[in-house]
Design an enzyme around this catalytic site. Structure first.
Site, mmCIF file in Angstrom:
data_model
loop_
_atom_site.group_PDB
_atom_site.id
_atom_site.type_symbol
_atom_site.label_atom_id
_atom_site.label_comp_id
_atom_site.label_asym_id
_atom_site.label_seq_id
_atom_site.Cartn_x
_atom_site.Cartn_y
_atom_site.Cartn_z
ATOM 1 N N SER A 1 0.850 -1.181 0.000
ATOM 2 C CA SER A 1 0.000 0.000 0.000
ATOM 3 C C SER A 1 0.885 1.230 0.000
ATOM 4 O O SER A 1 1.984 1.216 0.566
ATOM 5 C CB SER A 1 -0.930 0.027 1.222
ATOM 6 O OG SER A 1 -1.875 1.088 1.116
ATOM 7 N N SER A 2 0.393 2.285 -0.632
ATOM 8 C CA SER A 2 1.202 3.499 -0.718
ATOM 9 C C SER A 2 0.299 4.705 -0.945
ATOM 10 O O SER A 2 -0.875 4.570 -1.320
ATOM 11 C CB SER A 2 2.227 3.411 -1.856
ATOM 12 O OG SER A 2 1.572 3.484 -3.113
ATOM 13 N N ALA A 3 0.859 5.875 -0.699
ATOM 14 C CA ALA A 3 0.256 7.129 -1.137
ATOM 15 C C ALA A 3 0.827 7.416 -2.523
ATOM 16 O O ALA A 3 2.037 7.617 -2.679
ATOM 17 C CB ALA A 3 0.582 8.250 -0.161
#
Length: 401
Positions: free
Chosen positions: A87-89
């Site tokens: 998961s990431s921004a």
């Protein structure tokens, strides 16, 4: 200089990627409200910790960089990087360009697949959209709800914990669908739950490469078909159900009698021709024309590299090919199985080259729901009226005159 939403907005305007309608939105939604205290910028092995170095953390948050926020589906602990970023921004410029493709207007019903930190959902809410966002990871969904509530958007975004490939029919039909994870096959629910004329924006790709391309689909009035062009080369973490399934490709293992019957040939192509960089259009084109093929390049330092190709068993058995490129020696090609995977790759490359090496913007995809509710995906070249088919495998260059 103190950085914040205004400086990020100015940065994106300077790169000419921020639509005018979204300038005030990016200025009012603080990315820092959605980013956790510990992040890994651009898949870095070294984290930034807000408590230890708040200025460096803040500079990273308001930079045009992707920020990893979770490793290994949440099983990871500690400060070192995990095995797989899950998961990431997303990079703000990529997000801005995909929001431009989405063209969401105030009042529209929007389905977002992949809530992540909640930042993108917050932007859509600030734009005046009615947002339903689905997140498969319960911990991420809980944290996103907290982030959205703290930022003032808790009553404007409904965060659902569940499988995003199933959509959320209770909130539809949706006029816009935004997907924030890489997709290999468009789920039927997204088309079924879209309104006529709806726009679906998603990162789409093939198993040939790990990269994606932003795809902008427009849903037909019958809500059984959607079609549109690729607009942007990018790379997203994949939907959990869309990671390559090694069992489908025979475990990506060599047959026991590989050396006995995979007799070597050669090629005029080089390693870089068929591998390319992370945003090189050749990977998309090869994946479109050589379907059900998993490509795995292996570099051998300064000595060369090998491209392994694994063909899925679609009813005729598994296939495998290895193209070995060594500095100073002719390439060596070995193939076995019912498909000659290297021949398919080579013929596609020559077709692409003779077309003038078209970019991703020259290609698109049409999605149709079949009577059995499966999805048919037909790539096309230049217009939907010109479906893309694999070139003949027995390639011979055109003769002069």
């Amino acid at each position: 200089m103190t950085v914040g939403p205004d400086t990020l907005t100015a940065l994106l305007k300077g790169k000419d990627v921020l639509p005018a309608a979204w300038e005030s939105v990016f200025g009012m939604v603080a990315r820092e409200d959605f980013v956790p205290a510990r992040i890994w910028p651009d898949d870095s092995d070294a984290p930034l910790d807000r408590d230890r170095d708040p200025e460096a953390w803040r500079r990273a948050v308001y930079s045009d960089r992707a920020l990893v926020t979770q490793w290994d589906d949440g099983r990871h602990t500690g400060t070192t990087a995990g095995r797989l970023a899950t998961s990431s921004a997303s990079t703000p410029s990529t997000l801005a360009e995909m929001l431009y493709d989405l063209d969401a207007a105030p009042g529209m019903r929007v389905l977002e697949v992949g809530t992540g930190t909640g930042y993108s959902a917050g932007l859509l809410a600030a734009r005046g959209c009615r947002v339903t966002s689905i997140e498969v990871d319960p911990q991420l969904a809980h944290r996103a709800r907290e982030n959205l509530a703290a930022a003032g958007f808790g009553d404007l975004v409904e965060v659902i914990t569940g499988d995003g490939t199933l959509g959320h029919p209770a909130g539809g039909p949706y006029e816009r669908i935004q997907v924030t994870a890489g997709v290999r096959r468009v789920p039927p629910a997204w088309v079924e739950q879209a309104a006529p004329g709806a726009v679906i924006v998603l990162p789409w790709g093939t198993d040939y490469g790990s990269g994606d391309c932003a795809l902008r689909l427009v849903v037909d009035p019958d809500r059984r078909t959607a079609s549109g062009p690729f607009t942007l080369a990018t790379a997203f973490m994949k939907l959990r159900a869309h990671h390559p399934h090694w069992g489908r490709y025979g475990g990506a293992a060599l047959p026991e009698d590989w050396a006995a019957y995979a007799h070597p040939t050669t090629t005029t192509l080089g390693y870089d021709d068929v591998v390319g960089g992370p945003f090189d259009p050749v990977a998309l084109v090869l994946g479109l024309c050589v379907p059900d093929c998993l490509a795995r390049p292996v570099l051998h330092g300064a000595l060369g590299g090998t491209l392994w190709l694994y063909g899925a068993d679609t009813g005729i058995g598994h296939s495998i090919a290895a193209a070995h490129f060594a500095i100073g020696d002719p390439p060596t090609i070995r193939q076995s199985g019912p498909r000659r995977l290297w021949d398919e790759v080579e013929a596609t490359w020559h077709w692409w080259h003779c077309q003038g090496r078209p970019t991703i913007h020259d290609f698109g995809l049409t999605v149709r729901l079949a009577d059995d509710d499966t999805v048919e995906q037909q790539p096309w070249y230049r217009t939907p009226d010109h479906p893309l088919v694999a070139p003949a495998h027995e390639w011979s260059p055109p003769t002069a005159g």
